[in-house]
Design a protein around this motif. Structure first.
Motif, PDB file in Angstrom:
ATOM      1  N   THR A   1       0.836  -0.945   0.142  1.00 52.85           N
ATOM      2  CA  THR A   1       0.019  -0.159   0.461  1.00 52.85           C
ATOM      3  C   THR A   1       0.895   0.981   0.348  1.00 52.85           C
ATOM      4  OG1 THR A   1      -1.848  -1.299   1.545  1.00 52.85           O
ATOM      5  CG2 THR A   1      -2.063   1.338   0.921  1.00 52.85           C
ATOM      6  N   VAL A   2       0.669   2.293  -1.288  1.00 49.68           N
ATOM      7  CA  VAL A   2       1.412   3.746  -0.752  1.00 49.68           C
ATOM      8  C   VAL A   2       0.297   4.659  -1.166  1.00 49.68           C
ATOM      9  CG1 VAL A   2       3.299   5.076  -2.293  1.00 49.68           C
ATOM     10  CG2 VAL A   2       3.203   2.448  -2.313  1.00 49.68           C
ATOM     11  N   ARG A   3       0.561   5.523   0.287  1.00 46.13           N
ATOM     12  CA  ARG A   3      -0.669   6.124   0.634  1.00 46.13           C
ATOM     13  C   ARG A   3      -0.542   7.733   0.022  1.00 46.13           C
ATOM     14  NH1 ARG A   3      -3.806   6.674   5.743  1.00 46.13           N
ATOM     15  NH2 ARG A   3      -1.531   7.009   6.666  1.00 46.13           N
ATOM     16  N   ALA A   4      -0.813   8.708  -0.484  1.00 46.58           N
ATOM     17  CA  ALA A   4      -0.173  10.133  -0.475  1.00 46.58           C
ATOM     18  C   ALA A   4      -1.066  11.055   0.103  1.00 46.58           C
ATOM     19  CB  ALA A   4      -0.298  10.413  -2.608  1.00 46.58           C
ATOM     20  N   LEU A   5      -0.481  11.894   0.875  1.00 47.75           N
ATOM     21  CA  LEU A   5      -1.263  12.586   1.329  1.00 47.75           C
ATOM     22  C   LEU A   5      -0.813  14.007   1.214  1.00 47.75           C
ATOM     23  CD1 LEU A   5      -0.620  10.805   4.772  1.00 47.75           C
ATOM     24  CD2 LEU A   5      -2.718  10.745   3.259  1.00 47.75           C
ATOM     25  N   PRO A   6      -1.889  15.262   1.403  1.00 43.66           N
ATOM     26  CA  PRO A   6      -1.066  16.437   0.916  1.00 43.66           C
ATOM     27  C   PRO A   6      -0.090  17.288   2.263  1.00 43.66           C
ATOM     28  CG  PRO A   6      -3.423  16.765   1.126  1.00 43.66           C
ATOM     29  CD  PRO A   6      -3.093  14.853   1.239  1.00 43.66           C
ATOM     30  N   PRO A   7       0.768  17.908   2.323  1.00 40.85           N
ATOM     31  CA  PRO A   7       1.014  18.355   3.751  1.00 40.85           C
ATOM     32  C   PRO A   7       0.071  19.138   5.025  1.00 40.85           C
ATOM     33  CG  PRO A   7       1.856  19.640   1.907  1.00 40.85           C
ATOM     34  CD  PRO A   7       0.684  19.155   1.028  1.00 40.85           C
ATOM     35  N   GLY A   8      -0.116  18.645   6.168  1.00 40.49           N
ATOM     36  CA  GLY A   8      -0.811  19.016   7.452  1.00 40.49           C
ATOM     37  C   GLY A   8      -1.948  17.996   7.338  1.00 40.49           C
ATOM     38  N   ALA A   9      -2.327  16.968   5.689  1.00 43.68           N
ATOM     39  CA  ALA A   9      -3.716  16.259   6.297  1.00 43.68           C
ATOM     40  C   ALA A   9      -4.128  15.180   7.414  1.00 43.68           C
ATOM     41  CB  ALA A   9      -3.012  14.691   5.938  1.00 43.68           C
ATOM     42  N   ILE A  10      -5.045  15.906   8.288  1.00 49.36           N
ATOM     43  CA  ILE A  10      -4.941  14.715   9.562  1.00 49.36           C
ATOM     44  C   ILE A  10      -5.658  13.370   9.013  1.00 49.36           C
ATOM     45  CG2 ILE A  10      -7.425  15.072  11.634  1.00 49.36           C
ATOM     46  CD1 ILE A  10      -7.475  17.356  10.539  1.00 49.36           C
ATOM     47  N   ILE A  11      -4.091  12.380   9.936  1.00 51.19           N
ATOM     48  CA  ILE A  11      -4.527  10.809   9.753  1.00 51.19           C
ATOM     49  C   ILE A  11      -4.542  10.381  10.976  1.00 51.19           C
ATOM     50  CG2 ILE A  11      -3.226  11.601   7.371  1.00 51.19           C
ATOM     51  CD1 ILE A  11      -0.916  10.454   8.737  1.00 51.19           C
ATOM     52  N   THR A  12      -5.091   8.904  11.058  1.00 49.19           N
ATOM     53  CA  THR A  12      -5.294   8.027  12.180  1.00 49.19           C
ATOM     54  C   THR A  12      -3.757   7.310  12.312  1.00 49.19           C
ATOM     55  OG1 THR A  12      -5.617   6.599  10.762  1.00 49.19           O
ATOM     56  CG2 THR A  12      -7.755   8.063  11.759  1.00 49.19           C
ATOM     57  N   LEU A  13      -3.597   7.456  13.783  1.00 50.83           N
ATOM     58  CA  LEU A  13      -2.582   7.031  13.734  1.00 50.83           C
ATOM     59  C   LEU A  13      -1.949   5.193  13.680  1.00 50.83           C
ATOM     60  CD1 LEU A  13      -1.172   9.138  16.313  1.00 50.83           C
ATOM     61  CD2 LEU A  13       0.359   9.692  13.750  1.00 50.83           C
TER      62      LEU A  13
ATOM     63  N   ALA B   1       1.225  -2.436   8.633  1.00 46.51           N
ATOM     64  CA  ALA B   1       2.657  -3.348   8.184  1.00 46.51           C
ATOM     65  C   ALA B   1       1.830  -3.393   5.986  1.00 46.51           C
ATOM     66  CB  ALA B   1       2.410  -4.775   8.780  1.00 46.51           C
ATOM     67  N   GLY B   2       3.265  -2.836   5.411  1.00 47.15           N
ATOM     68  CA  GLY B   2       3.034  -3.098   4.216  1.00 47.15           C
ATOM     69  C   GLY B   2       3.124  -1.611   3.607  1.00 47.15           C
ATOM     70  N   ARG B   3       2.773  -1.290   4.453  1.00 49.00           N
ATOM     71  CA  ARG B   3       2.192   0.958   4.207  1.00 49.00           C
ATOM     72  C   ARG B   3       3.389   1.754   3.990  1.00 49.00           C
ATOM     73  NH1 ARG B   3      -3.043   3.408   6.479  1.00 49.00           N
ATOM     74  NH2 ARG B   3      -1.690   3.286   8.515  1.00 49.00           N
ATOM     75  N   LEU B   4       2.945   2.260   3.008  1.00 46.78           N
ATOM     76  CA  LEU B   4       4.206   3.543   3.162  1.00 46.78           C
ATOM     77  C   LEU B   4       3.593   4.616   2.310  1.00 46.78           C
ATOM     78  CD1 LEU B   4       7.537   3.749   3.214  1.00 46.78           C
ATOM     79  CD2 LEU B   4       7.692   4.181   0.553  1.00 46.78           C
ATOM     80  N   ASN B   5       3.800   5.951   3.505  1.00 48.95           N
ATOM     81  CA  ASN B   5       2.588   6.960   3.336  1.00 48.95           C
ATOM     82  C   ASN B   5       4.007   8.106   2.555  1.00 48.95           C
ATOM     83  OD1 ASN B   5       0.647   6.441   5.122  1.00 48.95           O
ATOM     84  ND2 ASN B   5       1.964   6.257   6.500  1.00 48.95           N
ATOM     85  N   PHE B   6       3.596   9.096   1.253  1.00 46.48           N
ATOM     86  CA  PHE B   6       4.000  10.100   1.357  1.00 46.48           C
ATOM     87  C   PHE B   6       3.298  11.098   1.656  1.00 46.48           C
ATOM     88  CE2 PHE B   6       4.964   7.784  -2.796  1.00 46.48           C
ATOM     89  CZ  PHE B   6       6.585   6.683  -2.152  1.00 46.48           C
ATOM     90  N   GLU B   7       4.220  12.145   2.234  1.00 49.31           N
ATOM     91  CA  GLU B   7       3.441  13.973   1.961  1.00 49.31           C
ATOM     92  C   GLU B   7       4.074  14.289   0.358  1.00 49.31           C
ATOM     93  OE1 GLU B   7       5.322  17.721   4.313  1.00 49.31           O
ATOM     94  OE2 GLU B   7       3.206  16.358   5.890  1.00 49.31           O
TER      95      GLU B   7
END
Length: 71
Positions: A37-49, A53-59
């Motif tokens: 899983t690859v997740r792209a997020l905008p700067p300052g996005a509100i996300i759960t914590l 496993a297996g996920r990579l997050n991009f700002e």
């Protein structure tokens, strides 16, 4: 009673290696390296914590990866 599943290990990859890359190219590279899983997020996005496993997050800002972290 069923056994508790063991999550698979994250790919042996450094999240810092994606910083500065074009977001689309970084996502393709991450999937080739084994991230499920690859997740792209905008700067300052509100996300759960919760950690996944297996996920990579991009700002992503301006189409470029500015920060990257596992989970």
């Amino acid at each position: 009673m069923a056994p508790i599943p063991t999550p698979s290990a994250d790919p042996a990859d450094s999240p810092e290696s994606y910083v500065g890359l074009d977001a689309a190219a970084a996502e393709q590279l991450a999937r080739r390296r084994g991230w499920s899983t690859v997740r792209a997020l905008p700067p300052g996005a509100i996300i759960t914590l919760e950690y996944l496993a297996g996920r990579l997050n991009f700002e992503v800002d301006g189409g470029v990866v500015r920060r990257c972290w596992k989970g």
